[in-house]
Design a protein around this motif. Structure first.
Motif, PDB file in Angstrom:
ATOM      1  N   SER A  46       0.834  -1.197   0.000  1.00  0.00           N
ATOM      2  CA  SER A  46       0.000   0.000   0.000  1.00  0.00           C
ATOM      3  C   SER A  46       0.868   1.246   0.000  1.00  0.00           C
ATOM      4  O   SER A  46       0.654   2.198  -0.744  1.00  0.00           O
ATOM      5  CB  SER A  46      -0.898   0.009   1.244  1.00  0.00           C
ATOM      6  N   ALA A  47       1.900   1.216   0.842  1.00  0.00           N
ATOM      7  CA  ALA A  47       2.746   2.403   0.975  1.00  0.00           C
ATOM      8  C   ALA A  47       3.583   2.642  -0.280  1.00  0.00           C
ATOM      9  O   ALA A  47       3.632   3.751  -0.812  1.00  0.00           O
ATOM     10  CB  ALA A  47       3.648   2.253   2.204  1.00  0.00           C
TER      11      ALA A  47
ATOM     12  N   GLY B 223       4.351   2.869  -3.897  1.00  0.00           N
ATOM     13  CA  GLY B 223       3.530   2.962  -5.105  1.00  0.00           C
ATOM     14  C   GLY B 223       3.993   4.114  -5.950  1.00  0.00           C
ATOM     15  O   GLY B 223       5.168   4.504  -5.928  1.00  0.00           O
ATOM     16  N   LEU B 224       3.066   4.682  -6.667  1.00  0.00           N
ATOM     17  CA  LEU B 224       3.391   5.827  -7.514  1.00  0.00           C
ATOM     18  C   LEU B 224       3.958   6.964  -6.672  1.00  0.00           C
ATOM     19  O   LEU B 224       4.728   7.776  -7.147  1.00  0.00           O
ATOM     20  CB  LEU B 224       2.130   6.295  -8.231  1.00  0.00           C
ATOM     21  N   GLY B 225       3.546   7.015  -5.396  1.00  0.00           N
ATOM     22  CA  GLY B 225       4.036   8.053  -4.495  1.00  0.00           C
ATOM     23  C   GLY B 225       5.551   8.041  -4.384  1.00  0.00           C
ATOM     24  O   GLY B 225       6.176   9.086  -4.249  1.00  0.00           O
TER      25      GLY B 225
ATOM     26  N   TYR C 137      -5.184   8.746  -8.992  1.00  0.00           N
ATOM     27  CA  TYR C 137      -4.195   7.665  -8.982  1.00  0.00           C
ATOM     28  C   TYR C 137      -4.465   6.689 -10.132  1.00  0.00           C
ATOM     29  O   TYR C 137      -3.543   6.178 -10.768  1.00  0.00           O
ATOM     30  CB  TYR C 137      -4.323   6.929  -7.652  1.00  0.00           C
TER      31      TYR C 137
ATOM     32  N   PHE D 123       1.258  10.957   2.083  1.00  0.00           N
ATOM     33  CA  PHE D 123       0.832  10.274   0.862  1.00  0.00           C
ATOM     34  C   PHE D 123       1.599   8.974   0.688  1.00  0.00           C
ATOM     35  O   PHE D 123       1.033   7.909   0.469  1.00  0.00           O
ATOM     36  CB  PHE D 123       1.064  11.191  -0.349  1.00  0.00           C
ATOM     37  N   SER D 124       2.915   9.082   0.821  1.00  0.00           N
ATOM     38  CA  SER D 124       3.756   7.927   0.535  1.00  0.00           C
ATOM     39  C   SER D 124       3.543   6.799   1.542  1.00  0.00           C
ATOM     40  O   SER D 124       3.611   5.628   1.190  1.00  0.00           O
ATOM     41  CB  SER D 124       5.223   8.354   0.503  1.00  0.00           C
TER      42      SER D 124
ATOM     43  N   SER E 256       0.768   6.201   3.060  1.00  0.00           N
ATOM     44  CA  SER E 256      -0.667   5.870   3.079  1.00  0.00           C
ATOM     45  C   SER E 256      -1.303   6.232   4.425  1.00  0.00           C
ATOM     46  O   SER E 256      -2.048   5.445   5.001  1.00  0.00           O
ATOM     47  CB  SER E 256      -0.914   4.383   2.823  1.00  0.00           C
TER      48      SER E 256
HETATM   49  N1  PHE Z   1       1.156   5.355  -0.522  1.00  0.00           N
HETATM   50  C1  PHE Z   1       0.713   5.216  -1.868  1.00  0.00           C
HETATM   51  C2  PHE Z   1       1.850   5.581  -2.791  1.00  0.00           C
HETATM   52  O1  PHE Z   1       2.877   6.016  -2.340  1.00  0.00           O
HETATM   53  C3  PHE Z   1      -0.519   6.031  -2.152  1.00  0.00           C
HETATM   54  C4  PHE Z   1      -1.581   5.869  -1.120  1.00  0.00           C
HETATM   55  C5  PHE Z   1      -1.978   6.950  -0.365  1.00  0.00           C
HETATM   56  C6  PHE Z   1      -2.148   4.638  -0.894  1.00  0.00           C
HETATM   57  C7  PHE Z   1      -2.933   6.814   0.630  1.00  0.00           C
HETATM   58  C8  PHE Z   1      -3.098   4.475   0.088  1.00  0.00           C
HETATM   59  C9  PHE Z   1      -3.478   5.569   0.842  1.00  0.00           C
HETATM   60  O2  PHE Z   1       1.743   5.469  -3.970  1.00  0.00           O
END
Ligand code: PHE
Length: 447
Positions: free
Chosen positions: A25-26, A28-30, A107, A228-229, A231
């Motif tokens: 979850s953490a 990702g695109l972030g 996203y 964001f990153s 989550s």
């Molecule tokens: N953390 C994810 C990312 O870095 C984005 C995300 C944000 C997912 C909030 C879940 C909740 O891409």
């Protein structure tokens, strides 16, 4: 409602399964798309230092607070607040649900870009990049609304499908296999990127902090990026924590997820910035940064097409494991309310897809709000307002309202030795995080 939940709540299959799903979850695109471009637009090295400080000081303590709430209540983000305390607190959960939906709306658009780029790797991307036209190619693609929306739809369809399969069978299974692959590929790409001609300047932009450029806005951007990153601040870790068995140590899990996530972001920067300078791209170029510089790197590698496809495939997977966690936040609410998983996933997924269409067509120059791209506006609200606000309220809730419950959860009712750790964390959730967030918020918020 309660009966149904107690009877058959799903759980993670194993501890490592949970860590990988939470890290999924953490990460990702972030990390790979957003971190480099936000670093680029905020001046480089100094931002990186502030970012890491935000993760260590605020991110970790908010993540632990969320896991505590979720595992204690064993419910979705709204239900957890209702069950533990009630009153106005469930509003924090609602804020999270709304924030998750808004994040997933844009996203899904960028997730769609990753699919496009997997395919495009085989259909001329390398030739364009070798000719120095990766930027034009990207610009051409995102200004074609039909294509952007088609790929967004495909990405959302896959997300819905995995969520529909459920916690262990769907989410956990995919995260376990694919996350390690991404890590390895990043290391290979760093090797190529830092040895490009002219890479040195990029490395110093990225790693040599120049604090003279730091403003209050930079600090808020770093805080928002950390939320964001990781989550955080929108109920995602509450939801994932609710599927967690009682015998797992929460501080350990939170620390591992924070560490993995930050490593991936830092490594991604080390891939992108040397290439940005080697290819003469503007570091503040914005959302296209990763999609423009990486093809340039691949084009200079033997078998570049394969590397490119492989990379975007892994980026797609990283995006997918985050997207499913975003959709799961809303679905968990409706499933706890008695909806079937299928109904929750399809209904919410479709609504969020529709909500994302304005973001999808905005970057091509179509849709603007007060002179800004719709996608940037959505990102501004989620990263710089909703998530920090959510994080602040979650900290206050755990520190001031349910400190006794938190102690039981963190120490496993006294079975897990945490030494002074609990008291230090309490200082953070009671004072440091809420006050720091409030301060950063008030000083840094600027439209
Ligand atoms: N953390 C994810 C990312 O870095 C984005 C995300 C944000 C997912 C909030 C879940 C909740 O891409």
């Amino acid at each position: 409602m309660a009966n149904q939940v107690e009877q058959q709540r799903e759980q993670w299959g194993s501890k490592i399964g949970f860590i990988l799903a939470a890290a999924g979850s953490a990460v990702g695109l972030g990390n790979i798309w957003k971190f480099p471009y936000v670093t680029g637009t905020n001046g480089g090295g100094a931002f990186v230092v502030i970012y890491v400080a935000m993760v260590a000081c605020i991110g970790f303590s908010v993540m632990l607070a969320e896991l505590v709430i979720g595992r204690n209540a064993q419910l979705n983000a709204v239900g957890s607040f209702k069950k533990i305390k009630g009153g106005a607190w469930p509003a924090v959960g609602w804020l999270g649900l709304a924030c998750g939906a808004l994040i997933l709306s844009y996203y899904g658009v960028v997730g769609g870009w990753t699919i496009k780029y997997i395919l495009h790797s085989f259909t001329g991307l390398m030739e364009l990049a070798a000719a120095g036209q990766a930027g034009d190619a990207f610009g051409g693609f995102i200004s074609n609304p039909i294509m952007v929306i088609l790929y967004q739809a495909l990405f959302m369809f896959i997300t819905i499908w995995v969520v529909y399969r459920g916690v262990g069978e769907g989410i956990e299974r995919y995260c376990k296999v694919l996350m390690p692959g991404l890590f390895i590929l990043l290391i290979v790409l760093i090797g190529r990127s830092v040895t490009l001609e002219g890479a040195g300047e990029g490395i110093s932009f990225y790693l040599k902090p120049d604090f003279s450029k730091v403003t209050a806005g930079t600090v808020l951007a770093a805080l928002g990026q950390a939320f964001f990153s990781l989550s955080l601040g929108m109920g995602c870790m509450i939801t994932y924590g609710s599927y967690l068995q009682k015998d797992i140590s929460l501080p350990g899990a939170a620390a591992q997820v924070c560490f993995l996530d930050t490593m991936v972001a830092l490594l991604a920067g080390l891939v992108i910035f040397p290439a940005v300078f080697a290819f003469g791209v503007e570091p503040g170029a914005g959302p296209g940064l990763t999609f423009i510089t990486l093809p340039g790197i691949f084009a200079q590698m033997p078998g570049g097409m394969i590397w490119s496809a492989l990379f975007f495939l892994l980026l797609f997977v990283a995006a997918l494991t985050s997207a499913i966690s975003l959709l799961e936040v809303a679905c968990a609410y409706f499933i706890d309310k008695g909806w079937s998983r299928a109904k929750a996933a399809w209904t919410m997924g479709t609504l969020i897809f529709l909500l994302g269409i304005p973001s999808g067509i905005s970057l091509g120059g179509g849709l603007k709000i007060a002179g800004k791209d719709f996608m940037d506006v959505a990102g501004f609200f989620t990263d710089q307002i909703m998530m920090p606000l959510g994080g602040m309220l979650i900290s206050i809730f755990v520190g001031w309202v349910i400190a006794d419950v938190a102690k039981d959860e963190v120490t496993g009712n006294g079975r897990i030795p945490v030494f002074a750790g609990f008291d230090i964390w309490m200082i953070f959730v009671k004072f440091v995080s809420p006050l720091a967030i409030l301060y950063i918020f008030v000083t840094g918020l600027k439209w």
